[in-house]
Structures are given as C-alpha cells and as structure tokens.
Write a protein that holds these residues in place. Structure first.
Motif, PDB file in Angstrom:
ATOM      1  N   PRO A  18       7.740 142.248   9.027  1.00  0.00           N
ATOM      2  CA  PRO A  18       8.765 141.210   9.184  1.00  0.00           C
ATOM      3  C   PRO A  18       9.831 141.356   8.106  1.00  0.00           C
ATOM      4  CG  PRO A  18       6.818 140.301   8.158  1.00  0.00           C
ATOM      5  CD  PRO A  18       6.480 141.713   8.526  1.00  0.00           C
ATOM      6  N   VAL A  19      11.026 140.931   8.451  1.00  0.00           N
ATOM      7  CA  VAL A  19      12.112 141.008   7.485  1.00  0.00           C
ATOM      8  C   VAL A  19      12.893 139.700   7.497  1.00  0.00           C
ATOM      9  CG1 VAL A  19      13.733 142.058   9.114  1.00  0.00           C
ATOM     10  CG2 VAL A  19      14.082 142.367   6.671  1.00  0.00           C
ATOM     11  N   GLU A  20      13.317 139.282   6.299  1.00  0.00           N
ATOM     12  CA  GLU A  20      14.132 138.090   6.170  1.00  0.00           C
ATOM     13  C   GLU A  20      15.239 138.374   5.167  1.00  0.00           C
ATOM     14  OE1 GLU A  20      13.165 133.467   5.901  1.00  0.00           O
ATOM     15  OE2 GLU A  20      12.841 134.426   3.950  1.00  0.00           O
ATOM     16  N   LEU A  21      16.473 138.233   5.608  1.00  0.00           N
ATOM     17  CA  LEU A  21      17.622 138.392   4.721  1.00  0.00           C
ATOM     18  C   LEU A  21      18.154 136.999   4.414  1.00  0.00           C
ATOM     19  CD1 LEU A  21      17.595 140.971   6.834  1.00  0.00           C
ATOM     20  CD2 LEU A  21      19.664 141.544   5.561  1.00  0.00           C
ATOM     21  N   LYS A  22      18.206 136.692   3.139  1.00  0.00           N
ATOM     22  CA  LYS A  22      18.549 135.336   2.732  1.00  0.00           C
ATOM     23  C   LYS A  22      20.060 135.124   2.608  1.00  0.00           C
ATOM     24  CE  LYS A  22      14.297 134.018   0.377  1.00  0.00           C
ATOM     25  NZ  LYS A  22      13.456 134.990   1.073  1.00  0.00           N
ATOM     26  N   CYS A  23      20.460 133.914   2.984  1.00  0.00           N
ATOM     27  CA  CYS A  23      21.859 133.517   2.868  1.00  0.00           C
ATOM     28  C   CYS A  23      21.902 132.031   2.546  1.00  0.00           C
ATOM     29  CB  CYS A  23      22.611 133.787   4.165  1.00  0.00           C
ATOM     30  SG  CYS A  23      24.292 133.120   4.196  1.00  0.00           S
ATOM     31  N   ASN A  24      22.578 131.698   1.471  1.00  0.00           N
ATOM     32  CA  ASN A  24      22.819 130.301   1.127  1.00  0.00           C
ATOM     33  C   ASN A  24      24.317 130.070   1.034  1.00  0.00           C
ATOM     34  OD1 ASN A  24      19.945 130.893  -0.248  1.00  0.00           O
ATOM     35  ND2 ASN A  24      20.126 128.743   0.321  1.00  0.00           N
ATOM     36  N   ARG A  49      25.891 134.270  15.619  1.00  0.00           N
ATOM     37  CA  ARG A  49      26.530 133.086  15.049  1.00  0.00           C
ATOM     38  C   ARG A  49      25.640 131.888  15.327  1.00  0.00           C
ATOM     39  NH1 ARG A  49      31.917 132.888  18.698  1.00  0.00           N
ATOM     40  NH2 ARG A  49      32.412 131.231  17.237  1.00  0.00           N
ATOM     41  N   HIS A  50      25.661 130.926  14.435  1.00  0.00           N
ATOM     42  CA  HIS A  50      24.667 129.861  14.537  1.00  0.00           C
ATOM     43  C   HIS A  50      24.883 128.988  15.763  1.00  0.00           C
ATOM     44  CE1 HIS A  50      27.520 126.807  12.960  1.00  0.00           C
ATOM     45  NE2 HIS A  50      26.664 125.934  13.444  1.00  0.00           N
ATOM     46  N   ILE A  51      26.110 128.842  16.218  1.00  0.00           N
ATOM     47  CA  ILE A  51      26.332 127.940  17.349  1.00  0.00           C
ATOM     48  C   ILE A  51      25.812 128.538  18.649  1.00  0.00           C
ATOM     49  CG2 ILE A  51      28.301 126.809  16.288  1.00  0.00           C
ATOM     50  CD1 ILE A  51      30.108 128.470  18.081  1.00  0.00           C
ATOM     51  N   SER A  52      25.591 129.843  18.678  1.00  0.00           N
ATOM     52  CA  SER A  52      25.096 130.469  19.895  1.00  0.00           C
ATOM     53  C   SER A  52      23.604 130.268  20.054  1.00  0.00           C
ATOM     54  CB  SER A  52      25.414 131.955  19.890  1.00  0.00           C
ATOM     55  OG  SER A  52      26.799 132.163  19.829  1.00  0.00           O
ATOM     56  N   ARG A  53      22.922 130.178  18.920  1.00  0.00           N
ATOM     57  CA  ARG A  53      21.476 129.965  18.920  1.00  0.00           C
ATOM     58  C   ARG A  53      20.771 131.002  19.796  1.00  0.00           C
ATOM     59  NH1 ARG A  53      20.095 125.412  16.424  1.00  0.00           N
ATOM     60  NH2 ARG A  53      18.008 125.449  17.304  1.00  0.00           N
ATOM     61  N   GLU A  54      21.192 132.245  19.705  1.00  0.00           N
ATOM     62  CA  GLU A  54      20.589 133.289  20.511  1.00  0.00           C
ATOM     63  C   GLU A  54      19.955 134.343  19.615  1.00  0.00           C
ATOM     64  OE1 GLU A  54      23.727 135.024  22.811  1.00  0.00           O
ATOM     65  OE2 GLU A  54      25.066 135.141  21.110  1.00  0.00           O
ATOM     66  N   SER A  55      19.158 135.195  20.236  1.00  0.00           N
ATOM     67  CA  SER A  55      18.524 136.290  19.523  1.00  0.00           C
ATOM     68  C   SER A  55      19.228 137.583  19.921  1.00  0.00           C
ATOM     69  CB  SER A  55      17.041 136.361  19.880  1.00  0.00           C
ATOM     70  OG  SER A  55      16.444 137.510  19.318  1.00  0.00           O
ATOM     71  N   ILE A  56      19.682 138.332  18.924  1.00  0.00           N
ATOM     72  CA  ILE A  56      20.362 139.594  19.159  1.00  0.00           C
ATOM     73  C   ILE A  56      19.564 140.700  18.483  1.00  0.00           C
ATOM     74  CG2 ILE A  56      22.484 140.900  18.876  1.00  0.00           C
ATOM     75  CD1 ILE A  56      22.861 138.503  20.646  1.00  0.00           C
ATOM     76  N   LYS A  57      19.184 141.700  19.252  1.00  0.00           N
ATOM     77  CA  LYS A  57      18.395 142.833  18.739  1.00  0.00           C
ATOM     78  C   LYS A  57      17.143 142.340  18.029  1.00  0.00           C
ATOM     79  CE  LYS A  57      22.424 145.827  18.231  1.00  0.00           C
ATOM     80  NZ  LYS A  57      23.165 146.774  17.382  1.00  0.00           N
ATOM     81  N   GLY A  58      16.612 141.220  18.480  1.00  0.00           N
ATOM     82  CA  GLY A  58      15.387 140.685  17.912  1.00  0.00           C
ATOM     83  C   GLY A  58      15.602 139.828  16.679  1.00  0.00           C
ATOM     84  N   PHE A  59      16.858 139.707  16.230  1.00  0.00           N
ATOM     85  CA  PHE A  59      17.179 138.904  15.067  1.00  0.00           C
ATOM     86  C   PHE A  59      17.489 137.466  15.466  1.00  0.00           C
ATOM     87  CE2 PHE A  59      17.396 141.729  11.477  1.00  0.00           C
ATOM     88  CZ  PHE A  59      17.680 142.969  11.999  1.00  0.00           C
ATOM     89  N   THR A  60      17.065 136.537  14.638  1.00  0.00           N
ATOM     90  CA  THR A  60      17.433 135.136  14.800  1.00  0.00           C
ATOM     91  C   THR A  60      17.839 134.584  13.439  1.00  0.00           C
ATOM     92  OG1 THR A  60      15.152 134.410  14.423  1.00  0.00           O
ATOM     93  CG2 THR A  60      15.840 134.749  16.723  1.00  0.00           C
ATOM     94  N   ALA A  61      18.596 133.500  13.495  1.00  0.00           N
ATOM     95  CA  ALA A  61      18.977 132.826  12.255  1.00  0.00           C
ATOM     96  C   ALA A  61      19.150 131.352  12.571  1.00  0.00           C
ATOM     97  CB  ALA A  61      20.266 133.403  11.691  1.00  0.00           C
ATOM     98  N   ASP A  62      18.558 130.515  11.759  1.00  0.00           N
ATOM     99  CA  ASP A  62      18.651 129.074  11.952  1.00  0.00           C
ATOM    100  C   ASP A  62      19.423 128.452  10.805  1.00  0.00           C
ATOM    101  OD1 ASP A  62      15.343 129.167  13.237  1.00  0.00           O
ATOM    102  OD2 ASP A  62      17.190 128.862  14.362  1.00  0.00           O
ATOM    103  N   LYS A  74      13.672 138.792  11.437  1.00  0.00           N
ATOM    104  CA  LYS A  74      13.201 139.603  12.550  1.00  0.00           C
ATOM    105  C   LYS A  74      11.709 139.837  12.337  1.00  0.00           C
ATOM    106  CE  LYS A  74      14.151 143.731  15.288  1.00  0.00           C
ATOM    107  NZ  LYS A  74      15.095 144.841  15.565  1.00  0.00           N
ATOM    108  N   PRO A  75      10.898 139.593  13.338  1.00  0.00           N
ATOM    109  CA  PRO A  75       9.443 139.691  13.125  1.00  0.00           C
ATOM    110  C   PRO A  75       8.941 141.116  12.934  1.00  0.00           C
ATOM    111  CG  PRO A  75       9.937 139.132  15.403  1.00  0.00           C
ATOM    112  CD  PRO A  75      11.230 139.075  14.667  1.00  0.00           C
ATOM    113  N   PHE A  76       9.589 142.083  13.571  1.00  0.00           N
ATOM    114  CA  PHE A  76       9.125 143.465  13.484  1.00  0.00           C
ATOM    115  C   PHE A  76      10.335 144.386  13.283  1.00  0.00           C
ATOM    116  CE2 PHE A  76       5.017 142.065  14.740  1.00  0.00           C
ATOM    117  CZ  PHE A  76       5.190 141.164  15.778  1.00  0.00           C
TER     118      PHE A  76
END
Lengths: 109, 114
Positions: A18-24, A49-62, A74-76
């Motif tokens: 799993p991978v997580e890229l942080k953004c504040n 983009r956050h308003i799309s609330r979609e997953s692209i290439k397995g990536f998500t961001a909340d 991304k889980p894998f």
C-alpha cells in the motif's frame, strides 16, 4: 493565504504494497483539492480532484476538512506508478492553483 | 480537454539576453497561466495572461522582467528578459477550460542561462 504541504520529498515502496502520499493544506475558505502526476519525460497531468470522488488508476483521495488533509492512497502499488506527485489547491471562487513541493514515488519490483 | 504546445522546448541562452516562449492551445480556453519550475522545486505561478489586457502578476514577478502577451483566446507568449543564471528553469504554460473547470499543462520549456 493558500499553502500546500507535502512532507515527503521521496517515498519508496515495493510492488504490491500500500502507498499513501500525504498532503496538508491551509486555507481559510472552501478549497478545491487536486492531485497531479508527472511521469518520466511526460507533462504534468491531472490525476484526480476531490469533487469528483472517483478512483483513477486505483488511486483515491479523501478531503478531510477537520485535519485539512487530502492524502493520496492506493492499496497495491504498481511499478508504473513511479512518478512525481503534486498536491494542489484552488479556492472555489478563484483561479490560482497553488502546488505543494511534490513527492517522488518509486515503486520497486 | 486541451492540447497545449510550447516553443521552444528547450534553449540555452547567454546572460543578458531575452527569450520569448510561445504557447498555443488547440481550443478556446477561459484562462491561460504561466508557471516556473526551478530545479528541484515545485511549480510557482508567474502570472495570469489576460486576453487583450495586461497580465496579472503574482507577488515577486514583474512585467519588466516577464512581459506577457495574449492577443487571442488560444495563444500567449512569455518573455524572460535580461536573463541571468537564476532564471534557469522550466517554464510551463497552463490553461483552464470551461467544461469541467479543469486545468491542463503544456510540455514546458527548459531554459538554461549561462
């Protein structure tokens, strides 16, 4: 003032991990948050983009307004995910896109 | 979407000279921007190119150093004037399209000043 912080300049994981890229961010109003990606020798492109609330290439961001964060997950991870990732912010009423410093992700085989 | 081309793709220039970078978009866009990406750093907005009027510059950037033109909805130029080695950077054109309100980036112009 708008500000975006990506605390990790470099991030290295193994394929399948799993991978997580942080953004504040800091912004007093309602922001729009984005993740852009730049693969080697390619131009910068929008990942999601956050308003799309979609997953692209397995990536998500909340968008977490309480923690003022917009972490990319991304889980894998796959080797082709190796790239430079930029978090960016724009006010809902404005035009100015403010970028973080970027995180270079390397996915090892 | 929008397809953006920039000319030149790269250049090596002498100190004290000026370089004009062109940005062409394949469709009419609402906004055009110029960014700078210095080595190892993130993207910094230089200015917003306004059609038919003076560009809107960000703090730290001035018209005398970075004059910008935008004669129509699909074309803009950025000039880097009186260059010094500190101007060595990648300069990126970016556009915002009405549909979807997305922002796209050009391939960039890699400038090296000796």
């Amino acid at each position: 003032a708008q500000r975006v912080t990506q605390p990790e300049k470099l991030l290295s994981v193994f394929k399948g991990a799993p991978v997580e890229l942080k953004c504040n961010y800091s912004y007093s109003g309602s922001p729009e948050l984005f993740w852009y990606v730049q693969y080697s020798r390619q131009r910068l492109q929008l990942l999601l983009r956050h308003i799309s609330r979609e997953s692209i290439k397995g990536f998500t961001a909340d968008l977490n307004k309480g923690e003022t964060s917009f972490h990319l997950k991304k889980p894998f991870a796959q080797e082709e995910d190796s790239a430079m990732y930029y978090c960016a912010l724009r006010s809902t009423s404005g035009s100015r896109l403010t970028f973080g410093e970027g995180t270079q992700l390397t996915v090892n085989p | 979407s929008a397809v953006i081309s920039q000319k030149p793709s790269r250049d090596i220039c002498q100190r004290g000279t000026s370089l004009t970078i062109q940005c062409q978009v394949d469709s009419q866009v609402t906004m055009m921007f110029w960014y700078r990406q210095q080595p190892g750093q993130s993207l910094t907005l230089i200015a917003t190119a306004n059609q038919g009027s003076e560009a809107t510059y960000e703090s730290g950037f001035v018209i005398d150093k970075f004059p910008i033109s935008r004669p129509n909805l699909t074309f803009s130029t950025l000039t880097v004037s009186n260059m010094s080695p500190e101007d060595s950077s990648i300069y990126l054109c970016s556009v915002r399209v009405l549909a979807g309100n997305e922002q796209f980036f050009g391939p960039g112009t890699r400038l090296t000043v000796l």
